[in-house]
Each structure stands twice: as C-alpha cells, then as structure tokens.
Design an enzyme around this catalytic site. Structure first.
Site: not given
Length: 248
Positions: A14-16, A143, A156, A160, A189
């Site tokens: 959650a830092s970015r 995703s 990936y 997901k 996004i």
C-alpha cells in the site's frame, strides 16, 4: 460514501499505486488502516501521514509477503495488537514477465510466492481473528490478465488466475462465519507499472478497451471499498471486474 467506522484494515503493498488508493479510500470511510510494505518505508509513512492529516487513522508495517510463514505470523500479531482485524486486502504483487521459453524458473517461483502463497498466508492470518469475531472481509487483487491471458505474462497470468480459485474456495469455507471473500480484477490502470510500457503497447491496449481509456487507481479502490462495506454483506466468492469492458 460507505461507513467503515470502528473497522481495522490491512492493505498489503500500500505504499504506492492501487494499494495506496485503497488504503486512502478505506481510511476516508472511517477504517483504521495499516499500510503494508516491503520496500520504501518512507513512501509508506508518507501515505500514513497523509491519512492522519486528513483526519484518519493509519500506521505502517513492513514485511515480505513472499515469505509465507513470516507473513502469516505478522498478520496474526497485528490482529492481536489491534484487538481484531476486520478487513484484509491482499494487494501486494509482482510481475516478472517473459515469454515461456525465456522465463526463468526462479522468476516463476517468486511470482507465485508473492502473488499467491503470500496472499493466502495473509488471508490465513486474518481469518483466525475473523473467525472469533464471526465477521470479516477479505479481498484479493487479481487482474484482467488472469482471466484473458497475455503473451509474455505466463507466470503473472497464472498467479492472478490462481487467486480467483482461492477466492471461490475460501468464500465457501468461511461463509458460515459471515466472512466474505471476493476478488477485484483491474484492467489497464494508470499506474507506475503501466507508465513503463512502450507507447505502441499502450496504444494497442487502449484499442481493446470499449471505454477507450485507462482506469484510475481510485476507481479500483472504490470497488474494493464497496466489497469491504456492510452493503456488500451478501456478496462472496465473486470477481468484480474494473476493466472498462476490456474483458466481459
């Protein structure tokens, strides 16, 4: 606006980016938010400081979700210290891309360690507290790639996609304790990760989106916040797609 007053929430990664937007959204609805990070303590603290400055409650906690045993212990300890954990958002993830014949085994393993095993470990730690409280919300960040696939993203996409199966299984396991488990599957996004894509790749991606634009981190955060709210109490085992129609 949904009310999360009196709720405590952990958001990993959650830092970015999307994780930051989720943390800020949950805090804006009244939840006390714990910002999980593995690197970038300064950025994580900036997110917490911003939430506090806006009148919310926040703190940070650093651990590597790729170490499943450690991650579970950290979440259990956090829940104990907070007197319970109402919301767990498994957002932390990595993308180590490459065509299959060039994909390193270590990269494949690391992707699953973080994106799947780490997410499940955090959920396991949170569920222990939620079962005692007989309520809780778990949201996994999947995703659009996990549903439709993408060349060069075998590891990936597989990781997901795995989270969608995890979501459905855990939803069935813990529904009797009023614990809901859902997934949010973002599309293209506007984040730091997508900024690194070549312009030609971005343009090709945009052409595949009926709404004709990229999504925002705040739009993903809004979907997550809804699933964490009392209004979503009868929704479990579902995947909420935030992709502009890219995959339907």
């Amino acid at each position: 606006m949904f009310s999360l007053d009196g709720k405590s929430a952990l958001v990993t990664g959650a830092s970015r980016g999307i994780g930051r937007a989720i943390a800020e959204s949950l805090a804006g609805c009244g939840a006390k938010v714990v910002i999980g990070y593995v690197h970038g303590e300064e950025k994580a603290q900036q997110v917490a400081d911003g939430i506090i400055a806006a009148g919310g409650e926040a703190e940070i906690v650093g651990f590597d979700v790729g170490d499943a045993s450690l991650a579970e212990k950290e979440v259990v300890a956090l829940a104990k210290r907070l007197g319970g954990l109402d919301i767990m958002v498994a957002n932390a993830g990595i993308a180590l891309d490459g065509l299959l014949l060039r994909l390193k085994e270590d990269d494949f393993d690391r992707t699953f360690s973080v994106n799947v095993k780490g997410a499940v470990a955090c959920a396991r730690g949170a569920i222990k507290s939620m079962m005692r409280a007989r309520q809780g919300r778990i949201v996994f960040l999947s995703s659009v790639v996990g549903e439709m696939g993408n060349a060069g993203q075998v590891a990936y996409a597989a990781s997901k996609a795995a989270l969608l199966g995890v979501t459905k299984s855990l939803a069935r396991e813990y529904a009797s304790r009023s614990i809901t488990v859902n997934a949010v599957a973002p599309g293209f996004i506007d984040t730091d990760m997508t900024h690194e894509l070549p312009e030609a790749a971005k343009e090709q991606m945009l052409q595949s989106i009926p709404l004709g634009r990229t999504g925002t981190a705040n739009e993903v955060a809004a979907a997550v916040t809804f699933l964490c709210s009392d209004e979503a109490a009868y929704i479990t085992g579902q995947t909420l797609r935030v992709n502009g129609g890219m995959y339907v």
